[in-house]
Enzyme design. Structure first.
Site, PDB file in Angstrom:
ATOM      1  N   ASN A 158     123.758  29.687   1.321  1.00 18.15           N
ATOM      2  CA  ASN A 158     122.661  29.847   2.272  1.00 18.15           C
ATOM      3  C   ASN A 158     122.104  31.250   2.056  1.00 18.15           C
ATOM      4  OD1 ASN A 158     120.970  30.168   4.429  1.00 18.15           O
ATOM      5  ND2 ASN A 158     122.553  30.000   6.014  1.00 18.15           N
ATOM      6  N   TRP A 159     120.970  31.307   1.385  1.00 18.58           N
ATOM      7  CA  TRP A 159     120.407  32.621   1.023  1.00 18.58           C
ATOM      8  C   TRP A 159     119.766  33.306   2.236  1.00 18.58           C
ATOM      9  CZ3 TRP A 159     117.527  31.842  -4.370  1.00 18.58           C
ATOM     10  CH2 TRP A 159     118.468  31.427  -5.330  1.00 18.58           C
ATOM     11  N   LYS A 160     119.602  32.572   3.323  1.00 23.85           N
ATOM     12  CA  LYS A 160     118.949  33.107   4.533  1.00 23.85           C
ATOM     13  C   LYS A 160     117.585  33.710   4.154  1.00 23.85           C
ATOM     14  CE  LYS A 160     123.447  33.488   6.659  1.00 23.85           C
ATOM     15  NZ  LYS A 160     124.316  34.114   7.638  1.00 23.85           N
ATOM     16  N   HIS A 201     121.898  25.961  12.216  1.00 24.00           N
ATOM     17  CA  HIS A 201     122.642  27.197  11.934  1.00 24.00           C
ATOM     18  C   HIS A 201     122.638  28.061  13.197  1.00 24.00           C
ATOM     19  CE1 HIS A 201     123.779  31.054  10.275  1.00 24.00           C
ATOM     20  NE2 HIS A 201     124.255  30.396   9.235  1.00 24.00           N
ATOM     21  N   GLU A 221     122.175  31.068  13.635  1.00 22.02           N
ATOM     22  CA  GLU A 221     121.068  32.023  13.724  1.00 22.02           C
ATOM     23  C   GLU A 221     119.813  31.345  14.256  1.00 22.02           C
ATOM     24  OE1 GLU A 221     121.527  33.441   9.708  1.00 22.02           O
ATOM     25  OE2 GLU A 221     123.396  34.411  10.332  1.00 22.02           O
ATOM     26  N   GLU A 257     131.172  27.034  11.372  1.00 23.42           N
ATOM     27  CA  GLU A 257     130.913  28.456  11.175  1.00 23.42           C
ATOM     28  C   GLU A 257     131.137  29.205  12.490  1.00 23.42           C
ATOM     29  OE1 GLU A 257     128.126  29.033   7.557  1.00 23.42           O
ATOM     30  OE2 GLU A 257     126.872  28.884   9.328  1.00 23.42           O
ATOM     31  N   GLY A 278     128.956  37.156   8.565  1.00 26.08           N
ATOM     32  CA  GLY A 278     128.480  38.477   8.153  1.00 26.08           C
ATOM     33  C   GLY A 278     129.314  39.635   8.661  1.00 26.08           C
ATOM     34  N   SER A 302     131.901  34.707   6.329  1.00 21.82           N
ATOM     35  CA  SER A 302     132.600  35.741   5.543  1.00 21.82           C
ATOM     36  C   SER A 302     133.513  35.167   4.475  1.00 21.82           C
ATOM     37  CB  SER A 302     133.379  36.693   6.467  1.00 21.82           C
ATOM     38  OG  SER A 302     132.484  37.409   7.281  1.00 21.82           O
TER      39      SER A 302
HETATM   40  P1  13P Z   1     128.291  35.002   5.543  1.00 24.98           P
HETATM   41  O1  13P Z   1     128.967  34.313   4.383  1.00 24.98           O
HETATM   42  O2  13P Z   1     127.369  36.107   5.120  1.00 24.98           O
HETATM   43  O3  13P Z   1     129.286  35.420   6.584  1.00 24.98           O
HETATM   44  O4  13P Z   1     127.340  33.912   6.230  1.00 24.98           O
HETATM   45  C1  13P Z   1     127.847  32.668   6.517  1.00 24.98           C
HETATM   46  C2  13P Z   1     126.732  31.793   6.934  1.00 24.98           C
HETATM   47  O5  13P Z   1     126.110  32.009   7.962  1.00 24.98           O
HETATM   48  C3  13P Z   1     126.366  30.686   6.036  1.00 24.98           C
HETATM   49  O6  13P Z   1     125.493  29.810   6.648  1.00 24.98           O
END
Ligand code: 13P
Length: 254
Positions: A12-14, A100, A102, A170, A176, A216
């Site tokens: 997931n490149w966000k 997600h 976020e 998650e 993160g 993470s």
């Molecule tokens: P990180 O791997 O940066 O913790 O993010 C996980 C995530 O939100 C994947 O969707």
């Protein structure tokens, strides 16, 4: 993990990457995958909308799947700024991440909204990667299993099938932060998810649904997490932004 489920390692490149970055990351991965004829895992990348077409071009001919990070539940219409599942399927996407944390937090997405998006993804012949997970406060309050159970019940469309559904557990506090739950904690949540899926979809479908861990995950901890029963891959954020780390995580699949 059990036999019928092939691990899925999804990046997931966000909101990261301009055209040059996305193109070179995708072609780096594509080269690695082309040379790996005995891969025991599936690989997918979910770039931001702006990069999907270019990344799709860079991945042409490789076994890496393309995904997106969100969609609107409607097929088309007056929804300024939104992107439909049909548009993503048209670009060659096989997966769309929905719900997600976020998006749940920043865009106030409810389980009902997430379920509608997942159904739209499935209706276009793609698989929805449905994200669920508890906050730190909920974990500390001993509410993790209740939260996960209720998000699952509210976010997974009925009917859903193994071919069009992926669940990503998650924990929000692990995203993160460099922190992860213990392997026992991950095992407990994933076992609950499998049991709930079995009750909702029936054993035959539930046994094939891939349940990913996200938060993470990195080359150092991936081996322990991916070895757990009912952990069928990972949804990777930060570590998916370099081909080396993302590939190293995929190599941890056994
Ligand atoms: P990180 O791997 O940066 O913790 O993010 C996980 C995530 O939100 C994947 O969707």
């Amino acid at each position: 993990m059990s036999v019928p489920r092939r691990p899925l390692i999804a990046g997931n490149w966000k909101m990261n990457g301009l055209r040059a970055d996305g193109g070179s990351l995708a072609s780096g991965l594509s080269d690695l995958m082309k040379n790996k004829t005995d891969a025991v895992f599936d690989l997918a990348v979910c770039p931001p909308f702006t990069l999907i077409a270019a990344v799709g071009d860079a991945l042409a001919g490789s076994a890496i799947s393309l995904g997106a990070q969100d969609c609107h539940p409607a097929e088309n219409g007056a929804y300024t700024g939104d992107v439909s599942a049909a548009m993503l399927a048209d670009l060659g996407c096989d997966f769309v991440i929905v719900g997600h944390s976020e998006r749940r937090t920043n865009h106030e997405e409810t389980d009902t909204a997430v379920q509608a998006k997942a159904a739209a993804v499935q209706a276009q012949g793609m698989a929805a990667i449905i994200c669920i997970g508890e906050t730190e406060e909920q974990r500390d309050g001993g509410k993790t299993l209740d939260v996960v159970k209720s998000q699952l019940a509210g976010s997974v469309p009925e009917p859903s099938a193994a071919a069009n559904t992926v669940i990503a557990y998650e924990p929000i506090w692990a995203i993160g932060t460099g922190r992860t739950p213990s392997t026992d904690e991950v095992r407990e949540v994933h076992a609950l998810i499998r049991a709930e899926l079995t009750a909702a979809l029936g054993a035959e479908e539930a046994v094939g649904v891939r349940v990913l861990y996200g938060g993470s995950m990195n080359p150092e901890n991936a081996g322990d997490l991916l070895a757990l029963e009912d952990v069928d891959g990972g949804l990777i954020g930060g570590a998916s932004l370099t081909a080396e780390d993302f590939w190293a995580i995929a190599q941890s699949c056994v």
